[in-house]
Design an enzyme around this catalytic site. Structure first.
Site, PDB file in Angstrom:
ATOM      1  N   ASP A 126       8.293 -27.356  46.536  1.00  0.00           N
ATOM      2  CA  ASP A 126       6.866 -27.684  46.624  1.00  0.00           C
ATOM      3  C   ASP A 126       6.445 -28.534  45.431  1.00  0.00           C
ATOM      4  OD1 ASP A 126       7.336 -25.592  44.865  1.00  0.00           O
ATOM      5  OD2 ASP A 126       5.633 -24.384  45.505  1.00  0.00           O
ATOM      6  N   ASP A 153       7.532 -28.847  37.953  1.00  0.00           N
ATOM      7  CA  ASP A 153       6.630 -28.775  36.806  1.00  0.00           C
ATOM      8  C   ASP A 153       7.479 -28.988  35.546  1.00  0.00           C
ATOM      9  OD1 ASP A 153       5.280 -27.298  34.628  1.00  0.00           O
ATOM     10  OD2 ASP A 153       3.809 -26.744  36.125  1.00  0.00           O
ATOM     11  N   PHE A 176      -3.097 -27.212  37.136  1.00  0.00           N
ATOM     12  CA  PHE A 176      -2.588 -26.259  38.117  1.00  0.00           C
ATOM     13  C   PHE A 176      -3.194 -26.531  39.499  1.00  0.00           C
ATOM     14  CE2 PHE A 176      -1.871 -22.164  40.150  1.00  0.00           C
ATOM     15  CZ  PHE A 176      -0.595 -21.872  39.718  1.00  0.00           C
ATOM     16  N   VAL A 177      -2.357 -26.473  40.524  1.00  0.00           N
ATOM     17  CA  VAL A 177      -2.833 -26.709  41.895  1.00  0.00           C
ATOM     18  C   VAL A 177      -2.498 -25.528  42.811  1.00  0.00           C
ATOM     19  CG1 VAL A 177      -2.859 -29.247  41.882  1.00  0.00           C
ATOM     20  CG2 VAL A 177      -0.714 -28.065  42.351  1.00  0.00           C
TER      21      VAL A 177
HETATM   22  P1  IMP Z   1       9.230 -25.379  37.156  1.00  0.00           P
HETATM   23  O1  IMP Z   1      10.423 -24.487  37.113  1.00  0.00           O
HETATM   24  O2  IMP Z   1       8.413 -25.278  35.897  1.00  0.00           O
HETATM   25  O3  IMP Z   1       9.549 -26.814  37.509  1.00  0.00           O
HETATM   26  O4  IMP Z   1       8.250 -24.818  38.241  1.00  0.00           O
HETATM   27  C1  IMP Z   1       8.606 -24.783  39.526  1.00  0.00           C
HETATM   28  C2  IMP Z   1       7.885 -23.713  40.318  1.00  0.00           C
HETATM   29  O5  IMP Z   1       6.708 -23.208  39.674  1.00  0.00           O
HETATM   30  C3  IMP Z   1       7.392 -24.343  41.576  1.00  0.00           C
HETATM   31  O6  IMP Z   1       8.350 -24.227  42.576  1.00  0.00           O
HETATM   32  C4  IMP Z   1       6.150 -23.565  41.902  1.00  0.00           C
HETATM   33  O7  IMP Z   1       6.471 -22.466  42.703  1.00  0.00           O
HETATM   34  C5  IMP Z   1       5.624 -23.121  40.577  1.00  0.00           C
HETATM   35  N1  IMP Z   1       4.533 -24.015  40.107  1.00  0.00           N
HETATM   36  C6  IMP Z   1       4.600 -24.997  39.189  1.00  0.00           C
HETATM   37  N2  IMP Z   1       3.420 -25.612  39.013  1.00  0.00           N
HETATM   38  C7  IMP Z   1       2.574 -25.010  39.880  1.00  0.00           C
HETATM   39  C8  IMP Z   1       1.178 -25.242  40.193  1.00  0.00           C
HETATM   40  O8  IMP Z   1       0.469 -26.115  39.666  1.00  0.00           O
HETATM   41  N3  IMP Z   1       0.673 -24.428  41.163  1.00  0.00           N
HETATM   42  C9  IMP Z   1       1.385 -23.456  41.791  1.00  0.00           C
HETATM   43  N4  IMP Z   1       2.682 -23.228  41.523  1.00  0.00           N
HETATM   44  C10 IMP Z   1       3.272 -23.994  40.576  1.00  0.00           C
HETATM   45 MG    MG Z   2       8.402 -23.283  44.237  1.00  0.00          MG
END
Ligand code: IMP
Ligand code: MG
Length: 179
Positions: free
Chosen positions: A104, A107, A156-157
């Site tokens: 999805d 981040d 954040f979304v």
């Molecule tokens: P990462 O490991 O930091 O890249 O984050 C990945 C996971 O964190 C995504 O698959 C999302 O499930 C969750 N995530 C990251 N940013 C957001 C946001 O803005 N809203 C909701 N979920 C998020």
């Molecule tokens: Mg995810």
């Protein structure tokens, strides 16, 4: 599309409409259909957040394909914990498969960064990432995203599968945390 919405204790405002999301997902699906014509890719959707994107993306792909799911978690509330846990394992062999990971949102990139080597060990013949959203300012690991929906700012979304502490996933559009 609703105006401002309250999710738990935070207000969110409209960011991407359901129509904007659909239009982009259809474009990505067309591209994948061309790139994988005559092949049989395996979409591996990373739960929970990607369930809606994965459902729309595979429907936008005009090719023979398979879909499997894996569940990992790294977020608590509004922030990434940096550590990922694989909660629901994989029950499909990846050996020799052409994998398209469906996420999805990317981040920090921690989730992908932790997951990619593990999946690589399972011997897929190719592996690319399809992500609906990317927050480029937050990325801590170099990641190549073959199919990207939208680059978004570091806010954040929620909606379209994405949650804030369990809520908001069912919203058909994407909303951004109000400043
Ligand atoms: P990462 O490991 O930091 O890249 O984050 C990945 C996971 O964190 C995504 O698959 C999302 O499930 C969750 N995530 C990251 N940013 C957001 C946001 O803005 N809203 C909701 N979920 C998020
Ligand atoms: Mg995810």
């Amino acid at each position: 599309m609703k105006n401002e919405i309250l999710v738990h204790d935070h207000w969110f405002e409209p960011y991407l409409s359901a129509e904007q999301i659909q239009a982009r997902v259809v474009e990505l699906g067309r591209k994948i259909s061309v790139d994988y014509a005559g092949k049989r890719p395996l979409f591996l959707a990373i739960l929970n957040g990607s369930f809606m994107f994965a459902a729309d993306l595979v429907r936008a792909c005009d090719l023979e394909c398979e879909l499997a799911f894996i569940k990992v978690t790294s977020y608590r509330g509004l922030e990434s914990t940096g550590k990922i846990e694989t909660v629901l394992g994989l029950n499909v062999p990846l050996e020799g498969r052409q994998l398209i990971l469906v996420e999805d949102i990317i981040d920090s990139g921690n989730t992908m960064n932790a997951l990619l080597p593990d999946l690589h060990k399972m011997g897929p013949s190719s592996m690319v990432i399809a992500a609906l959203l990317l927050k480029p300012e937050c990325l801590k690991h170099p990641l190549h995203i073959e199919y990207l929906g939208f680059e978004i700012p570091n806010r954040f979304v929620v909606g379209y599968g994405l949650d804030y502490d369990g809520l908001g996933r069912n919203l058909p559009a994407i909303y951004q945390l109000k400043k």
